[in-house]
Design an enzyme around this catalytic site. Sequence first.
Site, PDB file in Angstrom:
ATOM      1  N   MET A   1       1.857   6.557   5.212  1.00  0.00           N
ATOM      2  CA  MET A   1       0.792   5.824   5.903  1.00  0.00           C
ATOM      3  C   MET A   1       0.307   4.931   4.878  1.00  0.00           C
ATOM      4  O   MET A   1       0.023   5.460   3.717  1.00  0.00           O
ATOM      5  CB  MET A   1      -0.119   6.830   6.361  1.00  0.00           C
ATOM      6  CG  MET A   1       0.540   8.032   7.443  1.00  0.00           C
ATOM      7  SD  MET A   1       1.145   9.301   6.617  1.00  0.00           S
ATOM      8  CE  MET A   1      -0.139  10.326   6.032  1.00  0.00           C
TER       9      MET A   1
ATOM     10  N   GLY B   1       0.648  -1.180   0.037  1.00  0.00           N
ATOM     11  CA  GLY B   1       0.074   0.066  -0.093  1.00  0.00           C
ATOM     12  C   GLY B   1       0.842   1.191  -0.045  1.00  0.00           C
ATOM     13  O   GLY B   1       2.014   1.304  -0.099  1.00  0.00           O
ATOM     14  N   CYS B   2       0.134   2.415   0.492  1.00  0.00           N
ATOM     15  CA  CYS B   2       0.785   3.594   0.441  1.00  0.00           C
ATOM     16  C   CYS B   2       2.164   3.946   1.099  1.00  0.00           C
ATOM     17  O   CYS B   2       2.855   4.742   0.949  1.00  0.00           O
ATOM     18  CB  CYS B   2       0.001   4.658   0.556  1.00  0.00           C
ATOM     19  SG  CYS B   2      -1.733   4.836  -0.298  1.00  0.00           S
ATOM     20  N   ASN B   3       2.282   3.220   2.147  1.00  0.00           N
ATOM     21  CA  ASN B   3       3.390   3.343   3.246  1.00  0.00           C
ATOM     22  C   ASN B   3       4.484   2.807   2.417  1.00  0.00           C
ATOM     23  O   ASN B   3       5.618   2.784   2.964  1.00  0.00           O
ATOM     24  CB  ASN B   3       3.081   2.567   4.494  1.00  0.00           C
ATOM     25  CG  ASN B   3       2.598   1.280   4.507  1.00  0.00           C
ATOM     26  OD1 ASN B   3       1.405   0.950   4.287  1.00  0.00           O
ATOM     27  ND2 ASN B   3       3.392   0.268   4.710  1.00  0.00           N
TER      28      ASN B   3
END
Length: 389
Positions: free
Chosen positions: A376, A160-162
Amino acid sequence: MTATIAHPESGTAPVLLEPETKHRAEPSRIIGVGTAVTEDSYSQRELLDLFRIDDPRVRSVFLNSAIERRHLTLPPLGAGDAFRHETQGELLAKHKRLALGMGARAVRQCLAGAGLEVADIGYLCCVTTTGYLTPGLSALLMRDLDVNPGCSRVDVVGMGCNAGLNALNATASWSMAHPGKVAVLLCAEACSAAYVMDSTMRTAVVNSLFGDGAAAIALLADPPDAARPAPGKLPADVSCSSAGPRLLGFASHLIHEAIGAMRYDWDDDQNKLSFYLDPDIPYVVGAHAERVVDRLLDGAGLRRSDIAHWLVHSGGKKVIDAVRVNLGLTRHDLRHTTGVLRDYGNVSSGSFLFSYERLMQENRARAGDFGVLMTMGPGSTIETALVQW
């Protein structure tokens, strides 16, 4: 001189403690950055009109997102000039095409900015969450760019975005273990290949936010005996825009109680994957931001006031505001984060590198400046890194 200590168990030889190594590995430093997006971009209002969205609640989500434009590759038109439904197989093929195209351009730009060639790459780490490939993106990109087949590689998929900072941690470790060799990290997110189109508020939140984008950085660790000024010893007026920062440390925080707040689910009606974002996740992330940032800084004997540059993931207006308030930051501190959100939307794992590129273009980093990188994403996770120019 070699020291000895007696082993507590009688009859065994003492443990030998070798003298401290004369030269320790130098921290990795960022020596180049490059970004790329897909060809077509749209304003939020244009997207609402193109998808014929009339629901005032959904329109409000789009128009109050603090996003002006995003790069997206829309589905082909079908009967009645309506966008055709894309199968999961078609979305995976789209992901492959877009991620490879954007990824190659971002890597080339990154290398060119550092005065490097493709042949200089010794390690390639590719990050993506918007599609699944086997062979992985790293192998396909090595073929397309004609990277040395002996190059080490790894793929980080589904975090994901992290994930950009998770991968940066691993890439920096490889760089430190191989001083003088170039490591490249690529985040390639074809968010156009991860969309579900329906009338629910769940998908409206996701569809209002994400855009296509790729970002790459090159890392290099100097040999232990390389001549280099001590940290903070250069004149304060020396610009470091061309000499990237050293990566001093990383800190992570997993929010167990929010493990399902950002996730992929299988949509039986659409017969494809559908991403879910809990509406409360911005406040959850904000409430935990202090804990991980202070732990990162405590390890270096620093305070938040010592940080000159904050490069935070452009996760969305609410999460940016929550982080800003909880960390006591100003809007100016997060100007690049909000600027990237405005111009590109959330480009997932590569967002913080878009902000880093803007900071370098701004030419305001000075020798000795500290910076914090923060991402995050699903887990729910906050990742951070401390850098110094």
